[in-house]
Scaffold this motif. Structure first.
Motif, PDB file in Angstrom:
ATOM      1  N   GLU A 241     201.239  46.329  39.302  1.00  0.00           N
ATOM      2  CA  GLU A 241     200.504  47.087  38.282  1.00  0.00           C
ATOM      3  C   GLU A 241     199.577  48.114  38.917  1.00  0.00           C
ATOM      4  O   GLU A 241     199.466  49.237  38.433  1.00  0.00           O
ATOM      5  N   LYS A 242     198.934  47.743  40.016  1.00  0.00           N
ATOM      6  CA  LYS A 242     198.037  48.666  40.720  1.00  0.00           C
ATOM      7  C   LYS A 242     198.824  49.879  41.233  1.00  0.00           C
ATOM      8  O   LYS A 242     198.393  51.024  41.048  1.00  0.00           O
TER       9      LYS A 242
ATOM     10  N   GLN B 223     199.898  52.067  38.265  1.00  0.00           N
ATOM     11  CA  GLN B 223     198.771  52.824  37.711  1.00  0.00           C
ATOM     12  C   GLN B 223     198.396  53.998  38.614  1.00  0.00           C
ATOM     13  O   GLN B 223     198.148  55.114  38.134  1.00  0.00           O
TER      14      GLN B 223
ATOM     15  N   HIS C 269     201.059  56.708  38.289  1.00  0.00           N
ATOM     16  CA  HIS C 269     200.932  57.410  37.007  1.00  0.00           C
ATOM     17  C   HIS C 269     199.752  58.380  37.027  1.00  0.00           C
ATOM     18  O   HIS C 269     199.851  59.510  36.535  1.00  0.00           O
ATOM     19  N   LYS C 270     198.643  57.950  37.620  1.00  0.00           N
ATOM     20  CA  LYS C 270     197.472  58.829  37.726  1.00  0.00           C
ATOM     21  C   LYS C 270     197.808  60.039  38.596  1.00  0.00           C
ATOM     22  O   LYS C 270     197.460  61.178  38.257  1.00  0.00           O
TER      23      LYS C 270
END
Length: 136
Positions: free
Chosen positions: A117-118, A121, A124-125
């Motif tokens: 997940e990290k 994320q 995506h950022k």
């Protein structure tokens, strides 16, 4: 045109596979792809789609056209984008050590859900940041 999930995963034997969501009954056919790399498996998957389309056309059967949203496991993602995203760059982006990322890429170690997940994320950022770029 329908949108269907397709999963790209590295197998325990080191090969890669692409398959559609078996829980989704949107399509009236099944397809998959295989290869020694994620890229090769994805190319095989796309070829299978075209072959199935031709086969249905030959039979005069209705073929449900589809677009695919691809979902990668971490080793497949790292393999597919390895010529674009270096482990050093991913380390700077995610804060996860290159050695650890290498272990994930080779399948030597499996990342925790929190780590996946990290990474997702942070990517995506980064994609959002890149999308903002405009050149003059």
């Amino acid at each position: 045109m329908k949108t269907v999930k397709a999963f790209i995963e590295r197998g325990s034997d080191g090969t890669y596979g692409v398959y559609i969501d078996l829980e989704d009954n949107t399509l009236n056919y099944g397809i998959h792809g295989e290869g020694k790399s994620a890229k090769e498996a994805l190319e095989d998957f796309k070829a299978s789609y075209q072959q199935m389309k031709a086969f249905y056309n030959e039979l005069g059967k209705k073929f449900v056209e589809a677009e695919f949203n691809y979902y990668y496991d971490l080793p497949s993602f790292l393999s597919y984008y390895s010529n674009i995203l270096s482990l050093a760059g991913l380390e700077r982006l995610t804060g996860i050590n290159q050695g650890q990322l290498s272990h994930y890429a080779t399948g030597y170690r499996k990342p925790s859900k929190k780590t996946v997940e990290k990474i997702e994320q942070k990517l995506h950022k980064f994609a959002e940041d890149i999308q903002q770029i405009a050149f003059i």
